[in-house]
Design an enzyme around this catalytic site. Sequence first.
Site, short mmCIF file in Angstrom:
data_model
loop_
_atom_site.label_atom_id
_atom_site.label_comp_id
_atom_site.label_asym_id
_atom_site.label_seq_id
_atom_site.Cartn_x
_atom_site.Cartn_y
_atom_site.Cartn_z
N TYR A 13 71.53 -24.22 3.70
CA TYR A 13 70.06 -23.72 3.27
C TYR A 13 69.39 -23.27 1.99
O TYR A 13 69.53 -22.47 1.54
CB TYR A 13 70.01 -22.09 4.29
CG TYR A 13 70.51 -21.84 5.85
CD1 TYR A 13 70.39 -22.96 6.63
CD2 TYR A 13 70.65 -21.20 6.59
CE1 TYR A 13 70.90 -23.05 7.99
CE2 TYR A 13 71.11 -20.86 8.13
CZ TYR A 13 71.62 -22.53 8.46
OH TYR A 13 71.77 -22.45 9.85
N PRO A 52 66.84 -20.27 19.48
CA PRO A 52 66.30 -19.15 20.94
C PRO A 52 65.17 -19.49 21.36
O PRO A 52 65.28 -18.91 22.30
CB PRO A 52 66.71 -17.80 20.85
CG PRO A 52 66.65 -17.27 19.90
CD PRO A 52 67.57 -18.44 18.58
N GLY A 92 60.40 -22.13 16.98
CA GLY A 92 58.84 -21.39 17.58
C GLY A 92 58.48 -21.66 18.53
O GLY A 92 57.41 -20.76 19.11
N LEU A 93 58.54 -22.57 19.55
CA LEU A 93 58.19 -23.82 20.19
C LEU A 93 58.28 -21.66 21.77
O LEU A 93 56.82 -22.15 21.87
CB LEU A 93 58.35 -24.54 21.10
CG LEU A 93 57.45 -25.41 22.14
CD1 LEU A 93 57.76 -27.28 21.96
CD2 LEU A 93 57.67 -24.89 23.67
N LEU A 94 58.05 -21.41 21.80
CA LEU A 94 58.65 -20.26 22.91
C LEU A 94 58.01 -19.00 22.66
O LEU A 94 58.23 -18.14 23.32
CB LEU A 94 59.98 -19.87 23.62
CG LEU A 94 61.20 -21.46 24.33
CD1 LEU A 94 62.27 -21.05 24.93
CD2 LEU A 94 60.36 -21.61 25.52
N THR A 95 57.92 -18.96 20.94
CA THR A 95 57.01 -18.29 20.71
C THR A 95 55.99 -17.02 21.50
O THR A 95 55.34 -15.70 21.62
CB THR A 95 57.19 -17.84 19.68
OG1 THR A 95 55.47 -18.75 18.89
CG2 THR A 95 57.76 -17.96 18.36
N GLY A 96 54.98 -18.40 22.55
CA GLY A 96 53.86 -18.10 22.71
C GLY A 96 52.39 -18.01 21.89
O GLY A 96 52.05 -17.61 22.73
N LYS A 97 52.88 -18.25 20.46
CA LYS A 97 51.84 -18.65 19.94
C LYS A 97 51.00 -19.67 19.40
O LYS A 97 50.11 -20.07 18.99
CB LYS A 97 52.24 -17.85 18.48
CG LYS A 97 52.95 -18.82 17.30
CD LYS A 97 52.87 -17.93 16.11
CE LYS A 97 54.38 -19.20 15.65
NZ LYS A 97 54.75 -18.61 14.29
N1 LIG Z 1 74.91 -23.61 13.04
C1 LIG Z 1 73.38 -24.35 12.57
O1 LIG Z 1 73.08 -25.79 12.28
C2 LIG Z 1 72.20 -23.36 13.05
C3 LIG Z 1 70.98 -24.36 12.82
C4 LIG Z 1 69.99 -23.93 12.90
C5 LIG Z 1 69.52 -22.80 13.12
N2 LIG Z 1 70.93 -21.93 12.77
C6 LIG Z 1 70.40 -20.64 12.69
O2 LIG Z 1 69.78 -19.62 13.34
C7 LIG Z 1 68.15 -18.91 13.05
C8 LIG Z 1 67.67 -19.09 14.01
O3 LIG Z 1 67.36 -20.69 14.34
P1 LIG Z 1 65.53 -21.21 14.30
O4 LIG Z 1 65.06 -21.43 13.32
O5 LIG Z 1 65.50 -22.36 15.12
O6 LIG Z 1 64.93 -20.53 15.41
P2 LIG Z 1 63.81 -19.96 16.60
O7 LIG Z 1 64.34 -18.27 15.95
O8 LIG Z 1 63.68 -21.25 17.44
O9 LIG Z 1 62.58 -20.19 15.61
C9 LIG Z 1 62.06 -20.14 14.27
C10 LIG Z 1 61.22 -19.96 14.31
O10 LIG Z 1 59.77 -19.00 15.32
C11 LIG Z 1 58.87 -18.74 14.31
N3 LIG Z 1 58.57 -16.84 14.98
C12 LIG Z 1 60.10 -16.41 14.70
N4 LIG Z 1 60.41 -15.21 15.20
C13 LIG Z 1 58.13 -15.44 15.45
C14 LIG Z 1 57.14 -14.19 16.36
N5 LIG Z 1 57.58 -12.85 16.50
N6 LIG Z 1 56.40 -14.35 16.50
C15 LIG Z 1 55.67 -15.41 16.54
N7 LIG Z 1 56.80 -17.05 15.62
C16 LIG Z 1 57.74 -16.07 15.41
C17 LIG Z 1 58.80 -19.05 13.22
O11 LIG Z 1 58.43 -20.00 12.87
P3 LIG Z 1 56.82 -20.00 12.58
O12 LIG Z 1 56.14 -19.10 12.44
O13 LIG Z 1 56.77 -21.22 11.10
O14 LIG Z 1 56.50 -20.89 14.57
C18 LIG Z 1 60.67 -19.88 12.59
O15 LIG Z 1 60.65 -20.18 11.56
C19 LIG Z 1 68.02 -19.75 12.16
O16 LIG Z 1 67.25 -18.86 11.02
C20 LIG Z 1 69.36 -19.95 10.94
O17 LIG Z 1 70.14 -19.11 11.09
C21 LIG Z 1 71.71 -22.69 13.25
#
Ligand SMILES: NC(=O)c1ccc[n+]([C@@H]2O[C@H](COP(=O)([O-])OP(=O)(O)OC[C@H]3O[C@@H](n4cnc5c(N)ncnc54)[C@H](OP(=O)(O)O)[C@@H]3O)[C@@H](O)[C@H]2O)c1
Length: 322
Positions: free
Chosen positions: A57, A205, A209-214
Site C-alpha cells: 500500500y 465489505p 465504497g459502492l455499498l455505503t449508500g452515498k
Molecule cells: N488483501 C488484499 O488483497 C486486500 C485488497 C483490498 C483491500 N484490502 C484491505 O481491506 C480494506 C478495505 O477494503 P476496501 O478499501 O476495498 O473497503 P471498502 O470498505 O469496501 O470501501 C472503502 C471505501 O468506502 C468509502 N467509505 C468508507 N467509509 C465510508 C463511510 N462511512 N461513508 C461513506 N463512504 C465510506 C471510502 O471511499 P470513497 O469515500 O472514495 O467512496 C473508502 O475508500 C483495505 O483498506 C485494506 O486494508 C485487502
Amino acid sequence: MERVVLGQSELSVSPVAFGTWQLSPRFWGEQSKSDAIAAMKTAFDRGINFFDTAEAYGDGHAETVLGEAIQELPRDELVIATKVFNHFNPDGSRYPDLSPEHIAERCELSLKRLGIETIDLYFLHLFDPLTPFADIAGALEKLKEQGKVRNFALSNHSVEQCRAQRQFAPYTVVQPSFSLVNPAGEADLLPYCQSENIGVMIYSPMHKGLLTGKYTGEETFTDFRQNDPDFKGERFKELCAKVQSLKPIADRYGLTIYQLVLAATLMHPSIQVAICGIKTPSQIEEATGVFGKRLSREDYFAVRNTVGPGSPKPPDASGSRK
Ligand SMILES: NC(=O)c1ccc[n+]([C@@H]2O[C@H](COP(=O)([O-])OP(=O)(O)OC[C@H]3O[C@@H](n4cnc5c(N)ncnc54)[C@H](OP(=O)(O)O)[C@@H]3O)[C@@H](O)[C@H]2O)c1
C-alpha cells in the site's frame, strides 16, 4: 469493547478492522496523512484495536503512516496485520517474490516502518506460484522463532492453495474479498475455514465504497474505480438504486445504509472480521456504530437479495428449485 477471537490464533480483535489501502496513491489518489492519522486514533478511541496494512500500500507509505499513528497508542492493546509479496523495482514496477530470503528482508523493513518489534499477523498478500510451500513455511517459522511474527496468514489464496499450504505450515487466518454484491468463497473457502477453525477477516465489505449508500449512480471516478465495470454506466446506476432501496430497512434499525450492510456482512458464521477502508475520522465513526447490531433472519436475506446474487443456489444451477 466488542471482541472476537480469530480462529486458532490467540488474537482478540474488534470485528471491524481499520483498512489502510486508502493510503495507496496508485489506487486511491493522494490521501491526507493528517486525516488518516486522526482516523486511526479515532478508531482506537471507539473500540477498534485491529489495523490492517501491507507493504504494497503505497510501497511502504501506509505502514509508515500507521507506525506514526500507533506510536502514541498502547502497543499491547493493538493487533497489527501486514502483508508481504512484491519485489519492488526502482521504476515502480513489481513482481511476486515470496522466496525465503525476500520474506526475511521485507519483514525487517515492515517492522522498521511500523515501529514495532513483532507483527501480530503476517500475511502472504497473494499466491506466488514459484515458491514451494515448504520454503514459505520454513521462512515463516524462522520469523516466529525470532519473535518477529506472531501468526502467519494467507490472503487471496484459493481453497486448494489454502489446503495445500496447511500441509506445511499452521497459518491461522485468511483474508479473502467478500461483499454482499459478490459473496465470493461461500461455496468453498468459507465453509473450509469454518470447519478447520481458521479465522476469516474479509476485505472490501462495502464493495470499494459502492455499498455505503452515498452514491446516486451519476458520479464519475478519477481513482482506480474508473476502470471497474461496477462503477460505470447502467450497471453502476442499477447497483446504486438497489443500495438506496435499503433505506427503509436501515431506518427500522436506526442504522445508516452503510451500517446495515456491515451488520449483515458480519452475521455470516464463517466471518469474524470485516476490514473497512477508511479515509477520515467520520467514516470510522460510522463503522463502529455497527457494534452489537444484528438483523432478523428475514431482513438479512432481504438485504443480500436486494444488492447481491440472492440466496445460495444448488451447486448444479440447472437443478429444479422448490
Ligand atoms: N488483501 C488484499 O488483497 C486486500 C485488497 C483490498 C483491500 N484490502 C484491505 O481491506 C480494506 C478495505 O477494503 P476496501 O478499501 O476495498 O473497503 P471498502 O470498505 O469496501 O470501501 C472503502 C471505501 O468506502 C468509502 N467509505 C468508507 N467509509 C465510508 C463511510 N462511512 N461513508 C461513506 N463512504 C465510506 C471510502 O471511499 P470513497 O469515500 O472514495 O467512496 C473508502 O475508500 C483495505 O483498506 C485494506 O486494508 C485487502
